[in-house]
Write an enzyme that holds these catalytic residues in place. Structure first.
Site, PDB file in Angstrom:
ATOM      1  N   LYS A   1     106.668  -4.807  27.520  1.00 42.51           N
ATOM      2  CA  LYS A   1     105.392  -4.187  27.819  1.00 42.51           C
ATOM      3  C   LYS A   1     104.534  -3.987  26.568  1.00 42.51           C
ATOM      4  O   LYS A   1     105.004  -4.142  25.442  1.00 42.51           O
ATOM      5  CB  LYS A   1     105.652  -2.837  28.516  1.00 42.51           C
ATOM      6  CG  LYS A   1     106.517  -2.956  29.788  1.00 42.51           C
ATOM      7  CD  LYS A   1     105.959  -3.969  30.774  1.00 42.51           C
ATOM      8  CE  LYS A   1     106.423  -3.749  32.202  1.00 42.51           C
ATOM      9  NZ  LYS A   1     107.823  -4.136  32.461  1.00 42.51           N
TER      10      LYS A   1
HETATM   11  C1  LIG Z   1     108.394  -3.337  33.927  1.00 42.80           C
HETATM   12  C2  LIG Z   1     107.928  -2.869  35.236  1.00 42.80           C
HETATM   13  C3  LIG Z   1     108.413  -1.711  35.872  1.00 42.80           C
HETATM   14  C4  LIG Z   1     109.492  -0.826  35.349  1.00 42.80           C
HETATM   15  O1  LIG Z   1     110.192  -1.290  34.346  1.00 42.80           O
HETATM   16  P1  LIG Z   1     111.365  -0.676  33.493  1.00 42.80           P
HETATM   17  O2  LIG Z   1     111.963  -1.899  32.895  1.00 42.80           O
HETATM   18  O3  LIG Z   1     112.269   0.088  34.363  1.00 42.80           O
HETATM   19  O4  LIG Z   1     110.738   0.203  32.444  1.00 42.80           O
HETATM   20  C5  LIG Z   1     107.837  -1.337  37.063  1.00 42.80           C
HETATM   21  N1  LIG Z   1     106.846  -2.022  37.621  1.00 42.80           N
HETATM   22  C6  LIG Z   1     106.351  -3.145  37.060  1.00 42.80           C
HETATM   23  C7  LIG Z   1     105.218  -3.856  37.715  1.00 42.80           C
HETATM   24  C8  LIG Z   1     106.888  -3.619  35.864  1.00 42.80           C
HETATM   25  O5  LIG Z   1     106.406  -4.739  35.323  1.00 42.80           O
END
Ligand SMILES: *Cc1c(COP(=O)(O)O)cnc(C)c1O
Length: 379
Positions: A186
């Site tokens: 992210k």
């Molecule tokens: C990355 C992501 C999450 C949650 O990710 P974690 O790896 O648990 O931090 C939730 N929704 C979307 C759309 C994502 O891309």
């Protein structure tokens, strides 16, 4: 794209400060042994950066989804509408709390299809989780008015859109509750981590409690003597993650600017021959991805081959649809809940998402864009 590319000396120095400020402790307690609380500092920095009244740091974006749903009052048996182009954790979180996921298609620009949301509302519908996929804000004005019309709760999954804006506000702050992820993929990365954002003191109080064994955080009371507000669990962020996050957050404005320069170079190289996702003129995406849509199969293959020549892969579309398209989630959804997702499958099947990497110079993306344009013409 994301924060992992720029993790460096600043993050390491912040982690060192954890060791220098009392040791590797948890977010709360040990007051006499420490001089700093890094999770609290990170939450404060997030509240300022994203202009959200309350920010609760948690262990992951998936945990944030679960806590957000419960904090706004979604419970067992409630139906929650969410979109087919998504990440699997949304459906996992809905199921975890005993609620029922209802999947709707995305439109041709891969935003949640508003018409399908409307036609999927039943007397048991309680909430809508709209997901700003690949850094692009969804139709928030329309979603808010639709949810208001039917008395539904709107939850923004802004995990992939940390740093994006809509009408001058950070995504995640434009509904009852928003969620961020800080995982390795992210815009802001703490390795693993997440955030619940809200302007409601009540939602914030419950989120704080739910993420930490139900602690009520009674003022002036030690942790051991604290009362319990709700049945919770341990979804706390660690001090080490928060330290990394504090350093990462400072880098976000520069990262967004660098993304934009590269995304623009790529799109001017492509030179209008191919269509990219459209979105509201009020939206400012993170630009860590450029998504080409409406490609015929030969052009889609030519784009992927061209990216490979430049040493680039694709970003989730089409390489990781197993985890990003609800049509595949037969361990979590029955046939009925999956409904007919052919529309989304077709849109995704004719798209390519191109990762923007900060390690590649702006000119590189200009060249990639022109190469894509000529490959598309030839195929
Ligand atoms: C990355 C992501 C999450 C949650 O990710 P974690 O790896 O648990 O931090 C939730 N929704 C979307 C759309 C994502 O891309």
């Amino acid at each position: 794209m994301p924060g992992w590319e720029v993790v460096g000396a600043e993050e390491a120095a912040m982690v060192q400060q954890v060791f220098d400020s009392g040791g590797v402790l948890m977010a709360h307690g040990f007051d006499s042994r420490r001089t700093r609380f890094f999770v609290r500092e990170f939450e404060k920095a997030c509240a300022e950066t994203f202009r959200s009244s309350f920010c609760q740091a948690v262990s992951s974006g998936s945990a944030a989804t679960r806590i957000a749903l419960q904090s706004v009052g979604v419970g067992p048996g409630d139906e929650v509408i969410t979109q087919a182009f998504n990440f699997i954790s949304t459906v996992e979180a809905i199921r975890e709390i005993g609620a029922v996921p209802v999947i709707v298609n995305c439109d041709r620009d891969l935003h949640i299809d508003l018409g399908e949301v409307r036609s999927s509302i039943s007397p048991r519908t309680r909430a809508v989780v709209a997901v700003h996929m690949l850094g692009v804000p969804g139709p928030l004005t329309e979603l808010n008015s639709l949810c208001r019309e039917y008395g539904l709760l709107l939850i923004e999954d802004a995990c992939e859109a940390v740093g994006a804006e809509y009408q001058g506000h950070s995504v995640g702050t434009l509904s009852g509750v928003g969620i961020f992820s800080f995982d390795h993929g992210k815009m802001v990365s703490t390795g693993e981590g997440g955030l619940v954002l809200t302007d409601s003191a009540d939602v914030a109080r419950l989120a704080k409690s739910l993420h930490d064994h139900g602690h009520a955080y009674d003022p002036g009371v030690s942790r051991n003597l604290d009362s319990q507000l709700a049945p919770g669990f341990n979804f706390r962020m660690s001090e080490l993650q928060a330290a990394v996050g504090i350093a990462q957050l400072r880098k976000l404005p520069a990262m967004l600017e660098q993304n934009r320069a590269r995304a623009q170079a790529l799109m001017s190289g492509v030179a209008g021959g191919l269509r990219t996702r459209s979105y509201s003129s009020d939206a400012r995406p993170t630009d860590d991805t450029v998504m080409l849509v409406d490609l015929v199969p030969s052009v889609q293959q030519a784009v992927i081959a061209t990216l490979a020549r430049f040493g680039l892969g694709t970003k989730n579309v089409p390489d990781a649809l197993r985890w990003h398209f609800a049509g595949h989630w037969d361990k979590l959804l029955d046939t009925n809940q999956r409904g007919s997702l052919a529309a989304t499958e077709n849109f995704l099947g004719s798209s390519v998402a191109i990762p923007i990497l900060l390690s590649k110079p702006v000119d590189f993306y200009g060249e990639v864009g022109s190469a894509i344009a000529s490959a598309a013409l030839r195929s």
